[in-house]
Design a protein around this motif. Structure first.
Motif, PDB file in Angstrom:
ATOM      1  N   SER A   1     -31.446  66.764  15.332  1.00  0.00           N
ATOM      2  CA  SER A   1     -31.157  66.248  16.672  1.00  0.00           C
ATOM      3  C   SER A   1     -30.881  67.405  17.631  1.00  0.00           C
ATOM      4  CB  SER A   1     -29.948  65.299  16.645  1.00  0.00           C
ATOM      5  OG  SER A   1     -28.755  65.999  16.336  1.00  0.00           O
ATOM      6  N   ARG A   2     -31.105  67.145  18.917  1.00  0.00           N
ATOM      7  CA  ARG A   2     -30.864  68.130  19.959  1.00  0.00           C
ATOM      8  C   ARG A   2     -30.225  67.446  21.166  1.00  0.00           C
ATOM      9  NH1 ARG A   2     -31.289  70.737  16.193  1.00  0.00           N
ATOM     10  NH2 ARG A   2     -32.774  72.421  15.715  1.00  0.00           N
ATOM     11  N   LEU A   3     -29.353  68.197  21.840  1.00  0.00           N
ATOM     12  CA  LEU A   3     -28.622  67.702  23.005  1.00  0.00           C
ATOM     13  C   LEU A   3     -29.026  68.532  24.217  1.00  0.00           C
ATOM     14  CD1 LEU A   3     -26.318  65.508  23.250  1.00  0.00           C
ATOM     15  CD2 LEU A   3     -24.711  67.413  23.306  1.00  0.00           C
TER      16      LEU A   3
ATOM     17  N   ARG B   1     -30.794  73.098  27.647  1.00  0.00           N
ATOM     18  CA  ARG B   1     -30.386  72.854  26.268  1.00  0.00           C
ATOM     19  C   ARG B   1     -28.908  73.172  26.100  1.00  0.00           C
ATOM     20  NH1 ARG B   1     -32.884  75.513  20.671  1.00  0.00           N
ATOM     21  NH2 ARG B   1     -31.211  74.745  19.324  1.00  0.00           N
TER      22      ARG B   1
ATOM     23  N   CYS C   1     -29.333  58.501  27.005  1.00  0.00           N
ATOM     24  CA  CYS C   1     -28.957  59.406  28.087  1.00  0.00           C
ATOM     25  C   CYS C   1     -27.775  58.791  28.825  1.00  0.00           C
ATOM     26  CB  CYS C   1     -30.102  59.630  29.071  1.00  0.00           C
ATOM     27  SG  CYS C   1     -31.523  60.530  28.388  1.00  0.00           S
TER      28      CYS C   1
ATOM     29  N   ASP D   1     -33.604  62.945  18.729  1.00  0.00           N
ATOM     30  CA  ASP D   1     -33.613  63.202  17.296  1.00  0.00           C
ATOM     31  C   ASP D   1     -35.013  62.937  16.764  1.00  0.00           C
ATOM     32  OD1 ASP D   1     -33.877  60.461  16.968  1.00  0.00           O
ATOM     33  OD2 ASP D   1     -31.916  60.160  16.075  1.00  0.00           O
TER      34      ASP D   1
ATOM     35  N   ARG E   1     -20.190  71.423  18.794  1.00  0.00           N
ATOM     36  CA  ARG E   1     -21.438  72.162  18.571  1.00  0.00           C
ATOM     37  C   ARG E   1     -21.427  72.832  17.202  1.00  0.00           C
ATOM     38  NH1 ARG E   1     -23.551  75.835  23.292  1.00  0.00           N
ATOM     39  NH2 ARG E   1     -21.591  76.959  23.066  1.00  0.00           N
TER      40      ARG E   1
ATOM     41  N   ASN F   1     -22.988  67.139  19.776  1.00  0.00           N
ATOM     42  CA  ASN F   1     -22.839  65.789  20.306  1.00  0.00           C
ATOM     43  C   ASN F   1     -21.624  65.761  21.227  1.00  0.00           C
ATOM     44  OD1 ASN F   1     -23.442  63.142  20.764  1.00  0.00           O
ATOM     45  ND2 ASN F   1     -23.076  62.448  18.677  1.00  0.00           N
TER      46      ASN F   1
ATOM     47  N   ILE G   1     -17.997  69.026  23.954  1.00  0.00           N
ATOM     48  CA  ILE G   1     -19.112  68.935  23.017  1.00  0.00           C
ATOM     49  C   ILE G   1     -18.709  69.561  21.687  1.00  0.00           C
ATOM     50  CG2 ILE G   1     -21.499  69.590  22.543  1.00  0.00           C
ATOM     51  CD1 ILE G   1     -22.019  69.730  25.471  1.00  0.00           C
TER      52      ILE G   1
ATOM     53  N   ILE H   1     -26.618  63.634  30.255  1.00  0.00           N
ATOM     54  CA  ILE H   1     -26.697  64.229  28.923  1.00  0.00           C
ATOM     55  C   ILE H   1     -27.618  63.345  28.083  1.00  0.00           C
ATOM     56  CG2 ILE H   1     -25.425  65.041  26.919  1.00  0.00           C
ATOM     57  CD1 ILE H   1     -24.713  66.461  29.556  1.00  0.00           C
ATOM     58  N   CYS H   2     -28.633  63.958  27.461  1.00  0.00           N
ATOM     59  CA  CYS H   2     -29.606  63.206  26.676  1.00  0.00           C
ATOM     60  C   CYS H   2     -29.632  63.700  25.234  1.00  0.00           C
ATOM     61  CB  CYS H   2     -31.004  63.332  27.273  1.00  0.00           C
ATOM     62  SG  CYS H   2     -31.194  62.526  28.886  1.00  0.00           S
ATOM     63  N   TYR H   3     -29.833  62.751  24.330  1.00  0.00           N
ATOM     64  CA  TYR H   3     -29.819  63.031  22.897  1.00  0.00           C
ATOM     65  C   TYR H   3     -31.188  62.715  22.315  1.00  0.00           C
ATOM     66  CZ  TYR H   3     -28.130  62.714  18.015  1.00  0.00           C
ATOM     67  OH  TYR H   3     -27.920  62.874  16.665  1.00  0.00           O
TER      68      TYR H   3
END
Length: 646
Positions: A115-117, A129, A89, A102, A163, A147, A161, A98-100
């Protein structure tokens, strides 16, 4: 949070370690299985707060935000670890993080990574989201939704980003594109339209896209391995092709100050660092090389986040700063923290007045300091693992091991003072990868074994990464016979040197290391026990696991084919393994399928061998669960006690 002065701590450690007996299995398992109490920290732009991740019970991870002044600490978010894992994060501004996430998930009969951002309000914990919204007209699963490619530090409340868009029939756009996100309003503005294929974009750190890569895809939708690289001159919208730097070309970053792309490519068989001017002149300049190992990457420093040096790894990681201010700071930190030689900058505020410093060593999991460059004051703010008593840790040192063909390989030996002198029970611990390597530093698995009184040896066999093209060879899968030879020669040398008791040696490894442990035991009956964690046991099954992915052809090429793969698969040589085997695997492993361990256990049972399989439902390749790791280490400790003693 208090910490003993380092000079005094070093003396205390030596005295305590020398007199201490090995920890009991229960003590050691619980201690070293406990996941980190702090990792991936980031400092807010105003320098007032620190966001970091910390392990909770089992596989749970928490996002914490700490107030620097008051030390108050709030938990904002958590991940279950089954399957989603919080990886990092970072502060996008003083409000939004912003947190990642997976994790490995089941999809269409396979286990695949995804993975999700998300954005997280650092004051309320509200979550937003950031990937493209799901659509009822799309049947396409978005594996990686996006990312951050530029944090836009010169602006407030905006980031870039990259996307991924599904194939939506209502607008026809699909593939990867770049959007600018306004935080708060969460309005997205298109910067680069989505395009089919694997796209890579790099900016100058100020929002200007200057470099891109497009992966070539064949008529069957598979990656060919070829990349088309192009760049933009400053202020231009016309893409220019990059010169052909060869297959081993590896772009790193664009540096705005020098208007250059920094990249790696081979020089005399080892990766060297170059810069390429983005002004249309096509001028490349050698920046750094090392005659022993590859250059790893670049270092950044300062309020403008300019390229300020480079790194490489010989026995340990070395940071070389070319920027005078960064070099002076690094020198000062080395003098202040002499017992923690692995030092790097983990974060900074916008003005670069406050820095997060991470320092670690082989006998210290690491500590994070907050350095105020204005007052020159540095305080401990976070420990990587506050549960571990440093006096229980064993030192690691590199050794050079001669091979039977006249060459030599580097290896690491970890030995507690409580292990005593003379030939001892030894655990050979080859690394995974396969194109990876071990290096000097703290490792929880190694330290568990050392705390039980075992001498631990980690060979960087030929096929390991970082030592150049000749050392890497075809890779450790195709060259498995050479890997086995290097491990055998390492064992022979340990016995000849009086380090290892030849009747008390065991093999242990994770992933490819688990493969190497099993295959070594099939070819050399000296080992009295084998531990294989998430191992590859069949190259045929590994090839089958690649089916349907866009990188299928590339993966199959790396694995190879032919009779040597059947011969090199432990599942086909189960009858040659005489030692008891402990297998450990998670069912949600997208890296090495759980079926690999099940097949190995069945093959061993058919030959009458002792083989136990510990199964962790819902865990992936890393087994990032403190309870699971405690169970695993306990079983390992019990097995080694019965077979080679401590």
């Amino acid at each position: 949070m208090k910490r003993i002065l380092f000079a005094a701590a070093a003396s205390l450690l030596a005295t305590t370690a020398a007199s201490a007996a090995p920890l009991s299995i229960d003590q050691a398992a619980k201690l070293f299985a406990t996941r980190s109490s702090g990792w991936a920290p980031d400092l807010s732009p105003n320098g007032d707060r620190i966001a970091y991740l910390a392990a909770g019970p089992g596989s749970i991870s928490y996002l914490h935000v700490m107030d620097v002044a008051t030390k108050s600490d709030n938990v904002l978010l958590q991940s279950s670890g089954k399957p989603e894992q919080l990886r990092w994060c970072g502060f996008a501004d003083d409000t939004w993080l912003i947190c990642y996430f997976d994790g490995d998930v089941p999809y269409a009969g396979q286990i695949i990574s995804s993975s999700r951002l998300v954005a997280v309000d650092s004051r309320t914990g509200a979550v937003k989201r950031l990937g493209v919204s799901d659509s009822s007209v799309s049947r396409e699963f978005i594996q990686f939704d996006g990312n951050v490619i530029d944090w836009l530090p010169h602006r407030t409340g905006a980031i870039l980003i990259q996307r991924n868009y599904p194939n939506l029939s209502n607008d026809g756009e699909s593939g990867s594109g770049v959007d600018e996100l306004q935080l708060g309003s969460f309005k997205f503005t298109k910067v680069v339209s989505p395009a089919v294929g694997s796209q890579y974009y790099s900016t100058d750190g100020r929002g200007q896209i200057r470099f891109r890569g497009v992966s070539e895809i064949n008529q069957f939708g598979k990656l060919t391995g070829k990349q088309n690289w192009a760049y933009l001159k400053a202020g231009s919208t016309s893409w220019q092709s990059l010169p052909d730097f060869g297959e081993s070309f590896q772009p790193l970053t664009v540096d705005r100050r020098t208007d250059s792309l920094y990249y790696l490519k081979p020089l005399n068989g080892r990766q060297a660092l170059y810069s390429f001017k983005l002004d249309g002149s096509n001028v490349s300049t050698l920046v750094a090389k090392n005659d022993k190992v590859d250059i790893d990457g670049v270092l950044r420093f300062g309020a403008e986040n300019d390229v300020a040096g480079y790194s490489y790894t010989e026995d340990r990681e070395h940071l070389v700063y070319t920027d005078p201010a960064a070099r002076a700071l690094a020198s000062s930190l080395s003098r202040a923290l002499p017992d923690l030689p692995l030092i790097n900058i983990a974060g900074n505020d916008k003005a670069h007045n406050r820095l997060l410093i991470h320092a670690t060593a082989d006998v210290d999991p690491g500590v994070y300091y907050l350095l105020d460059q204005t007052t020159k004051k540095m305080d401990v703010v976070l420990e990587s693992n506050k549960f571990i008593d440093r006096s229980l840790l064993a030192p690691m040192r590199q050794i050079d091991v001669p091979m039977s063909d006249g060459k030599s390989i580097p290896a690491y030996i970890t030995r507690s003072a409580s292990a005593g002198t003379g030939p001892r029970p030894v655990v050979i611990l080859p690394h995974g990868g396969p194109t990876s390597r071990d290096s000097w530093g703290f490792d929880w698995l190694t330290q568990f074994l050392a705390a039980r009184g075992y001498v631990v040896v980690q060979p960087n066999y030929r096929g390991s990464d970082g030592y150049g093209k000749d050392f890497l060879g075809d890779n450790a899968i195709k060259s498995w016979k050479l890997v086995m030879s290097d491990i055998r020669d390492t064992s022979d040398w340990l016995v000849k040197q009086g380090i290892a008791d030849p009747n008390r040696m065991a093999m242990m490894g994770w992933s490819y290391g688990g493969y190497a442990a099993l295959q070594s035991a099939a070819m050399d009956q000296r080992y009295k026990a084998v531990v294989a964690i998430a191992p590859v046991t069949s190259f045929k099954k590994l090839r089958g696991q690649m089916a349907g992915f866009t990188n299928e052809d590339l993966s199959l090429k790396e694995i190879g084919k032919g009779d040597q793969l059947a011969e090199g698969s432990p599942v086909n040589r189960a009858g040659d393994i005489k030692a008891p085997v402990l297998l450990v695997h998670g069912t949600l492993d997208g890296n090495v399928a759980y079926e690999q361990s099940r097949a190995m256990q069945a093959a061993l049972h058919r030959t009458g061998n002792q083989a136990e399989l510990i199964t962790f439902k819902g865990l992936d390749h890393q087994l990032a669960d403190s309870d699971a790791r405690t169970q695993m280490l306990t079983a390992i400790g019990q097995m080694l006690d019965k077979t080679i003693g401590h």
